[in-house]
Design an enzyme around this catalytic site. Structure first.
Site, PDB file in Angstrom:
ATOM      1  N   GLU A 199       0.804  -1.238   0.000  1.00  0.00           N
ATOM      2  CA  GLU A 199       0.000   0.000   0.000  1.00  0.00           C
ATOM      3  C   GLU A 199       0.828   1.273   0.000  1.00  0.00           C
ATOM      4  O   GLU A 199       0.632   2.151   0.845  1.00  0.00           O
ATOM      5  CB  GLU A 199      -0.980  -0.025   1.189  1.00  0.00           C
ATOM      6  CG  GLU A 199      -1.896  -1.243   1.151  1.00  0.00           C
ATOM      7  CD  GLU A 199      -2.779  -1.386   2.386  1.00  0.00           C
ATOM      8  OE1 GLU A 199      -2.721  -0.522   3.281  1.00  0.00           O
ATOM      9  OE2 GLU A 199      -3.527  -2.384   2.453  1.00  0.00           O
ATOM     10  N   ASN A 240       1.898  -5.167  -3.220  1.00  0.00           N
ATOM     11  CA  ASN A 240       0.500  -5.462  -2.870  1.00  0.00           C
ATOM     12  C   ASN A 240      -0.265  -4.172  -2.560  1.00  0.00           C
ATOM     13  O   ASN A 240       0.232  -3.321  -1.811  1.00  0.00           O
ATOM     14  CB  ASN A 240       0.511  -6.378  -1.620  1.00  0.00           C
ATOM     15  CG  ASN A 240      -0.851  -6.925  -1.263  1.00  0.00           C
ATOM     16  OD1 ASN A 240      -1.553  -7.467  -2.121  1.00  0.00           O
ATOM     17  ND2 ASN A 240      -1.239  -6.785   0.001  1.00  0.00           N
ATOM     18  N   HIS A 276     -10.655  -5.929  -2.114  1.00  0.00           N
ATOM     19  CA  HIS A 276     -11.680  -5.594  -1.103  1.00  0.00           C
ATOM     20  C   HIS A 276     -12.817  -4.875  -1.825  1.00  0.00           C
ATOM     21  O   HIS A 276     -12.738  -3.677  -2.090  1.00  0.00           O
ATOM     22  CB  HIS A 276     -11.090  -4.689  -0.018  1.00  0.00           C
ATOM     23  CG  HIS A 276     -10.067  -5.374   0.837  1.00  0.00           C
ATOM     24  ND1 HIS A 276     -10.383  -6.399   1.694  1.00  0.00           N
ATOM     25  CD2 HIS A 276      -8.731  -5.175   0.960  1.00  0.00           C
ATOM     26  CE1 HIS A 276      -9.286  -6.814   2.322  1.00  0.00           C
ATOM     27  NE2 HIS A 276      -8.266  -6.092   1.890  1.00  0.00           N
ATOM     28  N   GLU A 307      -6.494 -10.431  -1.016  1.00  0.00           N
ATOM     29  CA  GLU A 307      -7.281 -10.130   0.192  1.00  0.00           C
ATOM     30  C   GLU A 307      -8.767  -9.993  -0.140  1.00  0.00           C
ATOM     31  O   GLU A 307      -9.438  -9.070   0.321  1.00  0.00           O
ATOM     32  CB  GLU A 307      -6.785  -8.823   0.841  1.00  0.00           C
ATOM     33  CG  GLU A 307      -5.308  -8.814   1.173  1.00  0.00           C
ATOM     34  CD  GLU A 307      -4.860  -7.550   1.910  1.00  0.00           C
ATOM     35  OE1 GLU A 307      -5.714  -6.798   2.415  1.00  0.00           O
ATOM     36  OE2 GLU A 307      -3.639  -7.318   1.968  1.00  0.00           O
ATOM     37  N   ASP A 309     -12.581  -9.836  -0.306  1.00  0.00           N
ATOM     38  CA  ASP A 309     -13.860  -9.944   0.399  1.00  0.00           C
ATOM     39  C   ASP A 309     -14.845  -8.997  -0.264  1.00  0.00           C
ATOM     40  O   ASP A 309     -14.451  -8.071  -0.966  1.00  0.00           O
ATOM     41  CB  ASP A 309     -13.750  -9.726   1.926  1.00  0.00           C
ATOM     42  CG  ASP A 309     -12.942  -8.520   2.335  1.00  0.00           C
ATOM     43  OD1 ASP A 309     -12.828  -7.565   1.526  1.00  0.00           O
ATOM     44  OD2 ASP A 309     -12.430  -8.501   3.471  1.00  0.00           O
TER      45      ASP A 309
HETATM   46  O1  9MR Z   1      -7.399  -7.735   8.751  1.00  0.00           O
HETATM   47  C1  9MR Z   1      -6.421  -6.939   9.390  1.00  0.00           C
HETATM   48  C2  9MR Z   1      -6.969  -6.416  10.701  1.00  0.00           C
HETATM   49  O2  9MR Z   1      -7.149  -7.480  11.612  1.00  0.00           O
HETATM   50  C3  9MR Z   1      -6.037  -5.379  11.279  1.00  0.00           C
HETATM   51  O3  9MR Z   1      -6.627  -4.806  12.430  1.00  0.00           O
HETATM   52  C4  9MR Z   1      -5.766  -4.316  10.230  1.00  0.00           C
HETATM   53  C5  9MR Z   1      -4.819  -3.269  10.780  1.00  0.00           C
HETATM   54  O4  9MR Z   1      -4.483  -2.335   9.846  1.00  0.00           O
HETATM   55  O5  9MR Z   1      -5.197  -4.905   9.084  1.00  0.00           O
HETATM   56  C6  9MR Z   1      -6.072  -5.787   8.464  1.00  0.00           C
HETATM   57  O6  9MR Z   1      -5.500  -6.308   7.276  1.00  0.00           O
HETATM   58  C7  9MR Z   1      -5.191  -5.384   6.247  1.00  0.00           C
HETATM   59  C8  9MR Z   1      -4.033  -5.935   5.464  1.00  0.00           C
HETATM   60  O7  9MR Z   1      -2.959  -6.218   6.330  1.00  0.00           O
HETATM   61  C9  9MR Z   1      -3.589  -4.974   4.385  1.00  0.00           C
HETATM   62  N1  9MR Z   1      -4.696  -4.596   3.533  1.00  0.00           N
HETATM   63  C10 9MR Z   1      -5.897  -4.150   4.196  1.00  0.00           C
HETATM   64  C11 9MR Z   1      -6.327  -5.190   5.233  1.00  0.00           C
HETATM   65  C12 9MR Z   1      -7.640  -4.781   5.862  1.00  0.00           C
HETATM   66  O8  9MR Z   1      -7.504  -3.588   6.570  1.00  0.00           O
END
Ligand code: 9MR
Length: 398
Positions: A199, A240, A276, A307, A309
């Site tokens: 990101e 990513n 997402h 990722e 959903d």
């Molecule tokens: O699913 C993850 C969540 O449990 C954490 O609290 C969060 C913190 O930033 O990160 C989420 O996963 C992220 C992933 O690492 C990167 N892309 C976005 C995902 C959803 O926020």
């Protein structure tokens, strides 16, 4: 199928039937009866439950759609994965068993992130991540490492140190290098794909203004890939990001970034499209999505859905469930259409453990996963299976 078989048999025998025109009526009737009996025998064979694909000569079309996602994905050399919540893996047997059964690759949802791996300077804790790597080995699964470099979930010793100036730019570069060498080195040979940089681009296509960009300049991305490659030369290294599956400024910057990294000889192998999606924004069609994936694979890189959903404003209802199934379908279809799409990972597979309700509260959103909170399959799960069962290839991905 029954109609076409009948038609084939009758057509094939029509000249013969007309050829006996001058023969006696009894003869004609006898022949007709013989043809009829033959047709009936063939039809019966098709209907017998024991008839094998080999007998039918139709190969894969006889594959039952009730196989697991991982089995159906394997037919296309496509790994199907899920993010794993380590607390749930330890406490919930159903959660654990379904992951083993349904998926051929796993991604740690949180435990390979910096705050967990290096909670204090130079001191590393790989225990939770090791548990997942072991689980994957026991279940014949590959691991997506997530993530070596991000601006979120950094430990406070690091962010505070940069903010108060006790960590200088030079020191920060060394800290980053050491972190990547320690983490990628620890898991050397055990990670299939690493999300090396996560990101780094804003929605408007500019580079995200993180401590990394501010202190190290734009070259930090290439450095991270080079260090990761030195630490684990066999892992596939990915950039990513989210929303890069749709065309626009962010997509264009991502394509330009990876193209330029390739041109500089930086060891980058793939692009992770997070996927997402949200029903309220509308869904693209599969050919459009496939064309967008191709922008990345045309640069010489592989791609992966990392990722996926499909969230919705709550409550769920029958219409939303059907639309969500379409969302998962198009993602799977776009991947199957591209021989360089290596894997499709969902960001959790049950609504029982999902990041969405905690993050999107106004309006409340959720119900984003393939199974509901009670592990019951939603239309989305069956849609994924159907797409994987119906597709005929490619059978080798790289
Ligand atoms: O699913 C993850 C969540 O449990 C954490 O609290 C969060 C913190 O930033 O990160 C989420 O996963 C992220 C992933 O690492 C990167 N892309 C976005 C995902 C959803 O926020």
């Amino acid at each position: 199928m029954r109609i076409s078989v009948t038609r084939r048999i009758l057509t094939g025998n029509l000249p013969e039937l007309f050829g006996v025109y001058r023969e006696g009526i009894r003869m004609k009737m006898r022949r007709f009866a013989a043809v009829g009996a033959m047709a009936a025998a063939v039809l019966l064979t098709f209907q017998l439950p024991g008839a094998s694909a080999g007998q039918l000569g139709r190969g894969d079309q006889a594959q039952p759609v009730d196989q697991s996602l991982r089995a159906l994905g394997n037919r296309h050399d496509l790994r199907i994965g899920t993010a794993v919540d380590m607390a749930a893996l330890a406490s919930d047997t159903t959660y654990r068993e379904r992951i083993a059964k349904e998926f051929s690759t796993v991604t740690p949802e949180n435990v390979m992130k910096w705050e967990t791996i290096e909670p204090s300077p130079g001191s590393f804790d790989f225990s939770a991540a090791d548990q997942l790597v072991n689980f994957a080995r026991q279940n014949g699964q590959q691991v997506r490492g997530h993530t070596l470099l991000w601006h979120n979930q950094l430990p406070t010793w690091l962010t505070d140190g940069v903010a108060n100036g006790s960590i200088t730019a030079d020191r920060l570069r060394t800290i980053l290098r050491d972190h990547i060498f320690a983490e990628a080195g620890h898991f050397r040979g055990k990670i299939w794909q690493w999300d090396v940089v996560n990101e780094a681009i804003n929605d408007d296509g500019t580079m995200r203004d993180t401590i990394w960009l501010q202190k190290l300049g734009p070259g930090y991305i290439a450095d991270a890939f080079r260090w990761a490659h030195q630490a684990d030369p066999h892992a596939l290294l990915f950039y990513n990001d989210y929303n890069i599956e749709f065309t626009g400024a962010k997509h264009d910057t991502a394509v330009a970034l990876v193209k330029s990294l390739k041109a500089q000889g930086v060891p980058i192998h793939g692009v992770g499209l997070q996927g997402h999606l949200g029903l309220q924004y509308g869904l693209p069609d599969a050919p459009t999505l496939a064309a967008n994936l191709k922008h990345f694979t045309d640069t010489g890189l592989a791609v992966a859905w990392t990722e996926v959903d499909v969230r919705m404003p709550l409550p769920n209802d029958v219409y939303k469930s059907q639309a969500q199934a379409q969302g998962y379908s198009i993602v799977a279809q776009a991947c199957l259409l591209n021989p360089r799409c290596l894997s499709l990972t969902v960001w959790g597979y049950t609504d029982k453990y999902s990041w969405i309700p905690g993050w999107f509260t106004d309006p409340p959103q959720g119900a984003a996963n393939l199974l509901d909170e009670n592990y019951q399959a939603k239309p989305a799960y069956q849609a994924m299976r159907t797409v994987l069962a119906l597709s005929t290839g490619p059978h080798k991905r790289s």
